[in-house]
Design a protein around this motif. Sequence first.
Motif: not given
Lengths: 396, 327
Positions: B4-5, B7, B63, B65, B299, B302, B306
């Motif tokens: 989902h996230k 970095y 990342l 939260d 990474w 992904c 995206q």
Amino acid sequence: MSKIFITGIGVISAIGNSVAENHEALKAGVCGIKKELDLFPSKYKGLMPFGQVPISNESLQNKLQVKEPGVTRTSMLALHAFNEAVRCSGITADDISSPETALIGANTVGGMCLTDELYHDANTSEAGSEYTHSYDCASVNLFLQKHNKMQGVINTINTACSSSANAIMYGAMLMQHGFAKRAIVGGTDSLAKFTINGFNALHILSSDLCTPFDESRKGLNLGEGAAFLVLEKEEDLNGKKVYAELTGYCNANDAYHPSSLSDEGDGPYLAMQGALKIADLTADKIDFINAHGTATENNDEVESRAMVRLFGTPPVFASTKGNIGHTLGAAGAIEAVYSILSLLNQEVYPSLHFKNAISSTGLIPVLEYKQMPVNHVMSNSFGFGGNCSSLIFSKA
Amino acid sequence: MYIHKIYCISPQQDPLQADIECINEPVDKKLLAVEPSYEHIPPGVLRRMGKSIRMGVGTALPLLDKINPVDGIIIGSANAGLDECVKFLIQIVDYDEGQLTPGNFVQSTGNVIAGQLGLISKNKGYNITHMHQGLAFENAVIDAIMQLNTNPAHSYLLGGVDEISPFHYNIETLNGAYKKEDISNKEIYQSNTPGCLPGEGAAMFVVSADKDAAIAKIKAIQTIHTDDVELVKQQLQLFLEKNNQDSDEIDLFISGENGDTRTLPFYEACETLLNTDTTVLRFKHLCGEYATASAIGLWYACQILQTQEIPPHLFKKNQQKKRTGIF
């Protein structure tokens, strides 16, 4: 989820080179910690007690037929315990080298037992020593893998002093989630100038024999050793002898301080509570707790408090750190073997060197060898970085 | 498992720099990470952190939260803490086991990144560090998959971090891991010499079992550790048969090729099992080689899924194939 059984155990420590020798020593309350240190020169030799495995590197090499260069003591202790565990389980060489057999090992010092060699190799631009491939933690398991021609999932886990509890947990999970049919799991660590000086700099090494759960405890003694377990699934047993069932496990973090536990002991509490949940047991079903009990001021008080918080009146408990010292990355696996011995023989072993209870909790560990019904044992391991793990072994 | 996230911190200012002329080159034969200012880490804490801890924590914190905290932290790092180990070792030798300061020792444990992240984010959940050299991150991925199978409502921070520490670099140089010649990363695949170009970095992911708005799904994973090319081929063949029954499905193969003639046969063997029109990408010229470089490989995967954009210098084979965005 498949049930996970232990079908083989192997251990080497300051109180014995085999499961049988460790068992006899535990029953007799033998302390293997002595003011002796023959493995390397150190200022602390003769001043501080250590739980040294009384076998030289040369004897280990000969006994294990290790002929290649660059094999560290950490790796040889591991191989010694690994060999006993697979012999005990009766799995064949083909089983061991099957792509479906996982090898999950833990340790924290790796080849850093060779403090002076590492110092040299990290700083020289000329010829390195024979150990340049052997310093990191993974090198131990790469050695075991190569030695046994293994092809399955291989991993090295490091969660400091709870490392090998997590290796056991990870191996079991690999089997339950289809990544392996069986797993050989465990941990090893050898004494090192590195850890002796590290724990000493933190002022948590005792210059006397460690006294787990005693009011006037002065710190831990370092030890060394290794233990391995063979894990197999219920459906693959075909009537073979089993030593125990691994019914619960949990890893939680105390999230409080890099090298000590919080007053409330949230990490230990959550680990113990989580393991009960996985095992689907209520707290009153635990007959015995093999406590982490390092004999540091911080650990024993917090662990006691967390036990009271979870159990109300905690069950019979003991620490074996007074027998063998704190074996760091091996502790979770060695104490898993000791927990299994309690289940197998329906007995508990005395916690050594204890005099008076910690005043805030009043908890007294088991002080005499005794036979009693033992159906479920919880084994705790807590480490730097807030890493807390608890395992539950049950009578098979 | 769904991602989902994402970095990362890498040797490139823009990790997927489009123009090869703009990519950072090695300095003193090392591809060093471009570190941010780490505004999420309090300066007093930052000063005491070794580089891999700094990179790991600095990659993870953006990342994490506070409103939807993750349920656990799963890190792969082959050498976290090693530099601190050797610093402590130097203290031992220099001060002849005298009165030593424990700071380096406490930071030397392999689990230091996951431990620090647990501490900073007050995360009391599952917390583990996988340290198995080149499979450290892969084991972290397997772990995350298993945790999510067990706890489908959870989410986890998953990451891979390693640094080029002076001491580790020295030991690996003695082991012959790196190229002896001074070479630009732009020409690394044409070098035809043994050894790789050392790199470093950190890549972090938030993963869960929730497919809504996910960047990518990890459909399957398999690891093998061997020096036998045929065994790798055999296992990959089985893996593809099991997980890719429709053999047209794979558009992209992201290869770990690193310019080392000793490992090239392994990557070439893998390529032979793909469809002839599968696009093959390489990325190690951007990040260099290190044990957990596969984390930054993930990474890149992904990021490409995206954006549906691939910088031209990543292509090894079949640049023209129409891509459908299914990786």
